[in-house]
Design an enzyme around this catalytic site. Sequence first.
Site, short mmCIF file in Angstrom:
data_model
loop_
_atom_site.label_atom_id
_atom_site.label_comp_id
_atom_site.label_asym_id
_atom_site.label_seq_id
_atom_site.Cartn_x
_atom_site.Cartn_y
_atom_site.Cartn_z
N CYS A 607 4.87 8.74 -57.39
CA CYS A 607 4.87 9.39 -56.09
C CYS A 607 3.54 9.13 -55.36
O CYS A 607 3.33 8.05 -54.82
CB CYS A 607 5.18 10.87 -56.23
SG CYS A 607 5.95 11.59 -54.76
N HIS A 697 10.13 11.41 -58.66
CA HIS A 697 9.68 12.12 -59.86
C HIS A 697 10.66 11.90 -61.01
O HIS A 697 11.71 12.54 -61.07
CB HIS A 697 9.56 13.62 -59.57
CG HIS A 697 8.39 13.99 -58.73
ND1 HIS A 697 7.38 14.81 -59.17
CD2 HIS A 697 8.04 13.64 -57.46
CE1 HIS A 697 6.47 14.96 -58.22
NE2 HIS A 697 6.86 14.25 -57.16
N GLU A 699 10.38 12.92 -63.89
CA GLU A 699 10.41 14.13 -64.74
C GLU A 699 11.18 15.28 -64.10
O GLU A 699 11.34 16.34 -64.72
CB GLU A 699 8.98 14.58 -65.05
CG GLU A 699 8.30 15.42 -63.98
CD GLU A 699 7.91 14.65 -62.72
OE1 GLU A 699 7.48 15.29 -61.74
OE2 GLU A 699 8.04 13.41 -62.71
#
Length: 729
Positions: A607, A697, A699
């Site tokens: 990001c 992202h 995650e």
Amino acid sequence: MTLDARTEAGEQYVTLGGITVARQRTSVAYEGAIEPYVDRLDRRRGAVFSSNYEYPGRYTRWDTAIVDPPLVISSSGRLMRVEALNPRGSVLLDFIAEALENHEDVAEAQRDGDRLDLTIAMPNRAFTEEERSRMPTVFSVLRTVVALFKSDEDSDLGLYGAFGYDLAFQFDPVTEVLPRAADRRDLVLYLPDEILMVDHYSAAAYVERYEFQKDGRTTAGLEGGGSDHPFTTSERIPPRGDHRPGEYAELVRSAKQKFMRGDLFEVVPGQTFYERADRPPSQISRRLKAINPSPYSFFINLGENEFLIGASPEMFVRVNGRRVETCPISGTIRRGDDAISDSEQILKLLNSKKDESELTMCSDVDRNDKSRVCEPGSVRVIGRRQIEMYSRLIHTVDHIEGRLREGMDAFDAFLSHAWAVTVTGAPKLWAMRFIEQNEKSPRAWYGGAIGMVHFNGDLNTGLTLRTIRLKDGIAEVRAGATLLYDSNPEEEEAETELKASAMLAAIREAGTPNDAGTERTAAGVGEGLRVLLVDHEDSFVHTLANYFRQTGATVSTVRTPVPAEIFERVDPDLVVLSPGPGNPGDFDCKATIRAARGHGAAVFGVCLGLQALAEAYGGELRTLHVPVHGKPSRIRVSKPGIIFSGLPGEVTVGRYHSIFADPVRLPRDFEVTAETEDGIVMAFEHRSEPVAAVQFHPESIMSLGGAAGMRMIENVVAHLPRRAREKAA
């Protein structure tokens, strides 16, 4: 018993029937406590019940197992048999035989050694609907057995096993049309003298062992165990099922005529699929439990080369004290490919008027069942159209409770609901007649119940759904669909096939290497690698660190600016630039990138990290017209490269950003490997240096579909540091 077993002080109590029960509890190792019991059920009679699905306020996780019980109670029609399975069971059989002497609901009783054969009397008077659960049936005998062992001192001891569908015909006037097998059994319940209990909340397990004594007769010192009842395979190749393709859809069309006339409001006919079982039942059970977690998982060796293996999503009846509860399930849709498409499917299901009508009718019938035995005004819907998600299906579920009237017991609650509207239809009696006249084969155990009847008066049972019946080496899987007037015949047939698919897969895949579970564990590609995760004051950095640690890598997380001594001490193979607020200049990301390159480490940006790399290599950044924060996006993978190796051409990811790298001014050394439909750069890789980045992202919960985020991290860890070593060489 495990080596670290610990015996605790025993205790005694006297039951309502005058039996002195000595109970001794022994703590055993929690890890793997249930597994030896599962293995033993391939050859020995008994049962394992598990709940490996949680729902707050409804289901918790636990395991219960019994093997080599001393006594079994079975029935076929109105014929019952109570049989001792070892010398300890002979003592218990004596107690039960005495309790049943001159029982008004037993027309004939004959004792032959270790066996007591009973014939249940036909009703000799009229019964009101409020009395129907007290008619002479096999449950008259079960009530006597429960009363004999009744005690509030023990919440574990009881009868464990299965209740077949045909039991309802002892109460409801349904003429049997389908031929039944000569060796059919409608009931198999075990009375154990040893019970394993596993509590997954407290991570504790214990075994309870029992001795029974009455009037000078005792089980103490007598031999337990029992004879082998092994699984044997079959050479026969069974047909696909009891319906030809398209035949179930024809049945749906015929049911519509019943709806038109008002004979039925809904009905739940099923079809059966067959499969030859070549693997032991224990392997099938483990596989099914892994691929289809459920609140009522079970594995029962019924003897006579018959086994039940199930992963039922639905409670039948649960009674605690005077509280009775059920959770009718109706309304079904296929799971999506990932969390985002799951959410879309949930919205579609909740907006379906047809599925809403299904559940409404089921719950109205269920409330009627409770009203027969519950206190006026106590029947309540405490949860409406709640979502429950299983391995392949999403369901809507209601949660209904009531309070039993004085004089009513758990069997009254059980029989008032037999059988659940979710497996029969409404009006229930007419639906059961339609099923008997239109299904292709008798239901046997399907649509009945499994579970336990505790001697303290409680009861916990699940519907016999999503169940594999193994009989003489052939597996039977029955699945049904709730039909309404507005049902689509082809869609309903497809639903039955989808419901059966997890069970059929468990049979075919039993014993495969991933038998222990289906959750993907990160490959150990990061063993020996050192990762320096640079934290740009982000709120997701520790989840990201967790992902890298799952690969086996050692991760050190340091907030920017990174002191030079950290680079020396950590000596990273890979530097990860975390997400963060603001823009790269707020954190002097260029200095961090220079230090990483000077150290010879690979660099991966997430990001803000992508933006920092683009800017550091001479690119420019722009601002989105509308920020994308906490939004999922489907991105197109133009080149798998390192990051997307092994992933499909379209992936759903989670985005949190306002700034992006201008694709027009991106340095030529960077190759774009993924972008959104509107051309926003979502990932790039350097053509010659060990540098890569993503503008999302991995995650995030939004990137969980297909374990995509974790697989990206594995790819980066496996390949990017290696590229750095190759460049250094």
